[in-house]
Design a protein around this motif. Structure first.
Motif, PDB file in Angstrom:
ATOM      1  N   TYR A 108      58.323 -18.476  39.119  1.00  0.00           N
ATOM      2  CA  TYR A 108      57.516 -17.317  40.584  1.00  0.00           C
ATOM      3  C   TYR A 108      57.261 -16.339  39.809  1.00  0.00           C
ATOM      4  O   TYR A 108      57.985 -15.737  39.343  1.00  0.00           O
ATOM      5  CB  TYR A 108      58.295 -17.416  41.818  1.00  0.00           C
ATOM      6  CG  TYR A 108      59.545 -18.936  42.220  1.00  0.00           C
ATOM      7  CD1 TYR A 108      58.252 -19.353  43.336  1.00  0.00           C
ATOM      8  CD2 TYR A 108      59.919 -19.643  41.645  1.00  0.00           C
ATOM      9  CE1 TYR A 108      58.473 -20.340  43.648  1.00  0.00           C
ATOM     10  CE2 TYR A 108      60.042 -20.660  42.088  1.00  0.00           C
ATOM     11  CZ  TYR A 108      59.386 -21.497  43.524  1.00  0.00           C
ATOM     12  OH  TYR A 108      59.637 -22.511  43.956  1.00  0.00           O
ATOM     13  N   LYS A 109      56.041 -15.722  40.605  1.00  0.00           N
ATOM     14  CA  LYS A 109      55.919 -14.043  40.615  1.00  0.00           C
ATOM     15  C   LYS A 109      56.055 -13.881  41.698  1.00  0.00           C
ATOM     16  O   LYS A 109      55.679 -14.189  42.868  1.00  0.00           O
ATOM     17  CB  LYS A 109      54.799 -13.925  39.644  1.00  0.00           C
ATOM     18  CG  LYS A 109      54.119 -12.025  39.336  1.00  0.00           C
ATOM     19  CD  LYS A 109      52.810 -11.963  39.246  1.00  0.00           C
ATOM     20  CE  LYS A 109      52.526 -10.832  39.197  1.00  0.00           C
ATOM     21  NZ  LYS A 109      50.870 -10.051  38.951  1.00  0.00           N
ATOM     22  N   VAL A 110      57.279 -12.635  41.890  1.00  0.00           N
ATOM     23  CA  VAL A 110      57.744 -12.080  43.132  1.00  0.00           C
ATOM     24  C   VAL A 110      57.684 -10.747  43.372  1.00  0.00           C
ATOM     25  O   VAL A 110      57.614  -9.555  42.189  1.00  0.00           O
ATOM     26  CB  VAL A 110      59.282 -12.204  43.377  1.00  0.00           C
ATOM     27  CG1 VAL A 110      59.592 -11.722  44.704  1.00  0.00           C
ATOM     28  CG2 VAL A 110      59.879 -13.682  42.588  1.00  0.00           C
ATOM     29  N   VAL A 111      57.085 -10.425  44.795  1.00  0.00           N
ATOM     30  CA  VAL A 111      56.153  -8.335  45.047  1.00  0.00           C
ATOM     31  C   VAL A 111      57.601  -8.696  45.443  1.00  0.00           C
ATOM     32  O   VAL A 111      57.153  -8.985  46.980  1.00  0.00           O
ATOM     33  CB  VAL A 111      55.324  -8.348  44.848  1.00  0.00           C
ATOM     34  CG1 VAL A 111      55.157  -6.575  45.068  1.00  0.00           C
ATOM     35  CG2 VAL A 111      54.449  -9.100  43.598  1.00  0.00           C
ATOM     36  N   ALA A 112      58.732  -8.207  46.084  1.00  0.00           N
ATOM     37  CA  ALA A 112      59.106  -7.682  46.551  1.00  0.00           C
ATOM     38  C   ALA A 112      59.554  -6.038  47.132  1.00  0.00           C
ATOM     39  O   ALA A 112      59.597  -4.978  46.452  1.00  0.00           O
ATOM     40  CB  ALA A 112      60.545  -7.366  46.241  1.00  0.00           C
ATOM     41  N   THR A 113      59.237  -6.090  47.940  1.00  0.00           N
ATOM     42  CA  THR A 113      59.293  -4.920  49.126  1.00  0.00           C
ATOM     43  C   THR A 113      60.354  -4.465  49.556  1.00  0.00           C
ATOM     44  O   THR A 113      61.080  -5.614  50.380  1.00  0.00           O
ATOM     45  CB  THR A 113      58.202  -4.030  50.020  1.00  0.00           C
ATOM     46  OG1 THR A 113      57.846  -5.220  50.632  1.00  0.00           O
ATOM     47  CG2 THR A 113      56.502  -4.954  49.077  1.00  0.00           C
ATOM     48  N   GLY A 169      65.807   1.263  45.868  1.00  0.00           N
ATOM     49  CA  GLY A 169      65.266   2.302  46.509  1.00  0.00           C
ATOM     50  C   GLY A 169      63.456   1.636  47.374  1.00  0.00           C
ATOM     51  O   GLY A 169      64.019   0.977  47.772  1.00  0.00           O
ATOM     52  N   ASP A 170      63.182   3.087  47.094  1.00  0.00           N
ATOM     53  CA  ASP A 170      62.108   2.471  48.345  1.00  0.00           C
ATOM     54  C   ASP A 170      60.635   2.318  47.881  1.00  0.00           C
ATOM     55  O   ASP A 170      60.055   1.921  48.394  1.00  0.00           O
ATOM     56  CB  ASP A 170      61.582   4.322  49.235  1.00  0.00           C
ATOM     57  CG  ASP A 170      62.709   4.000  50.005  1.00  0.00           C
ATOM     58  OD1 ASP A 170      63.845   3.818  50.556  1.00  0.00           O
ATOM     59  OD2 ASP A 170      63.293   5.956  50.146  1.00  0.00           O
ATOM     60  N   ALA A 171      60.820   2.244  46.441  1.00  0.00           N
ATOM     61  CA  ALA A 171      58.993   1.506  45.781  1.00  0.00           C
ATOM     62  C   ALA A 171      59.702  -0.227  46.324  1.00  0.00           C
ATOM     63  O   ALA A 171      60.530  -0.694  45.154  1.00  0.00           O
ATOM     64  CB  ALA A 171      58.612   2.129  44.575  1.00  0.00           C
ATOM     65  N   PRO A 172      58.079  -0.782  45.644  1.00  0.00           N
ATOM     66  CA  PRO A 172      58.598  -2.074  45.506  1.00  0.00           C
ATOM     67  C   PRO A 172      58.533  -2.305  43.749  1.00  0.00           C
ATOM     68  O   PRO A 172      58.396  -1.933  43.190  1.00  0.00           O
ATOM     69  CB  PRO A 172      57.072  -2.814  46.110  1.00  0.00           C
ATOM     70  CG  PRO A 172      56.258  -1.693  46.820  1.00  0.00           C
ATOM     71  CD  PRO A 172      57.274  -0.311  46.527  1.00  0.00           C
ATOM     72  N   VAL A 173      58.839  -3.523  44.362  1.00  0.00           N
ATOM     73  CA  VAL A 173      59.233  -4.266  42.267  1.00  0.00           C
ATOM     74  C   VAL A 173      58.837  -5.347  42.208  1.00  0.00           C
ATOM     75  O   VAL A 173      58.408  -6.727  42.566  1.00  0.00           O
ATOM     76  CB  VAL A 173      60.612  -4.558  42.135  1.00  0.00           C
ATOM     77  CG1 VAL A 173      61.461  -5.846  43.188  1.00  0.00           C
ATOM     78  CG2 VAL A 173      60.600  -4.751  40.723  1.00  0.00           C
ATOM     79  N   GLU A 174      57.997  -5.753  41.275  1.00  0.00           N
ATOM     80  CA  GLU A 174      57.426  -7.089  40.800  1.00  0.00           C
ATOM     81  C   GLU A 174      57.549  -7.884  39.423  1.00  0.00           C
ATOM     82  O   GLU A 174      58.100  -6.854  39.026  1.00  0.00           O
ATOM     83  CB  GLU A 174      56.496  -6.385  40.327  1.00  0.00           C
ATOM     84  CG  GLU A 174      55.280  -7.642  39.990  1.00  0.00           C
ATOM     85  CD  GLU A 174      53.410  -7.089  40.053  1.00  0.00           C
ATOM     86  OE1 GLU A 174      52.365  -7.890  39.906  1.00  0.00           O
ATOM     87  OE2 GLU A 174      53.861  -5.731  39.657  1.00  0.00           O
ATOM     88  N   PHE A 175      58.622  -9.303  40.631  1.00  0.00           N
ATOM     89  CA  PHE A 175      58.899  -9.733  39.033  1.00  0.00           C
ATOM     90  C   PHE A 175      58.681 -10.870  38.533  1.00  0.00           C
ATOM     91  O   PHE A 175      58.533 -12.161  39.717  1.00  0.00           O
ATOM     92  CB  PHE A 175      60.678  -9.380  38.919  1.00  0.00           C
ATOM     93  CG  PHE A 175      60.761  -9.665  39.741  1.00  0.00           C
ATOM     94  CD1 PHE A 175      61.963 -11.168  40.459  1.00  0.00           C
ATOM     95  CD2 PHE A 175      60.442  -8.943  41.409  1.00  0.00           C
ATOM     96  CE1 PHE A 175      62.480 -11.042  41.205  1.00  0.00           C
ATOM     97  CE2 PHE A 175      61.503  -9.614  43.083  1.00  0.00           C
ATOM     98  CZ  PHE A 175      62.691 -10.736  42.599  1.00  0.00           C
TER      99      PHE A 175
END
Length: 195
Positions: A108-113, A169-175
């Protein structure tokens, strides 16, 4: 229609296609013969359907006309190669499946906010997971460990160990997330650091 009938149908259409391509290019049978080394009579029999085309005569003709062999034999067009995966959205995470087969390794490519729906509670389940951060910062709580990972960093762990991961923190992460059921392990080879 059986396989042999389909093959005969394709081969029967080669002759007219050869004639059409030659005429579109303004070439004569003599000129094509000189360019390919195939006799005029053989070329004429191919175009009229009195000779069955073979690879050894079609390749030089394709080369002389500067067309792909597919164009001479009328191969079916290749469909759209793009994968149209449907994202899964849940609790501030958008997960794009990169694999389609059920069971086995899932990618999976995940973008978590950051989201209030993410409770940070550690959970366990069968399997093995590998994470690779593309951008942003990922917080991984694994048992007693609490680490923050940046772009280019990877982690792998047995999912029977209590774990949680999400944005740090307060920024999204993409993994990227690779998950294998039943304790299936990923093997990652890294180049040694040069000094």
């Amino acid at each position: 229609m059986d396989e042999e009938s389909r093959l005969d149908d394709v081969l029967n259409q080669v002759g007219p296609r050869l004639r059409r391509i030659r005429r579109e290019r303004g070439a004569t049978l003599g000129a094509l013969s000189a360019a390919t080394g195939i006799s005029v009579s053989t070329l004429s029999r191919l175009e009229s359907g009195r000779r069955r085309p073979s690879l050894e005569v079609l390749l030089p003709i394709a080369r002389a006309h500067r067309v792909p062999l597919d164009e001479l034999v009328g191969a079916p067009e290749v469909g759209d190669p793009r994968v149209r995966a449907k994202p899964i959205v849940h609790a501030g995470r958008t997960m794009l499946p990169l694999t389609r087969q059920p069971g086995g390794l899932q990618a999976y490519k995940v973008v978590a906010t950051p989201s209030p729906e993410q409770d940070g509670e550690q959970r366990t389940h069968e399997g093995y997971e590998w994470l690779y951060v593309l951008s942003g910062r990922l917080r991984l709580r694994l048992g007693e460990h609490d680490v923050v990972m940046g772009p280019g960093e990877a982690a792998e762990f047995d999912t029977r160990v209590p774990h949680w991961f999400g944005p740090a923190g307060d920024a999204p992460v993409e993994f990227l997330s690779l998950f294998g059921p039943q304790g299936e392990r990923m093997h990652v080879r890294a180049r040694p650091k040069t000094s």
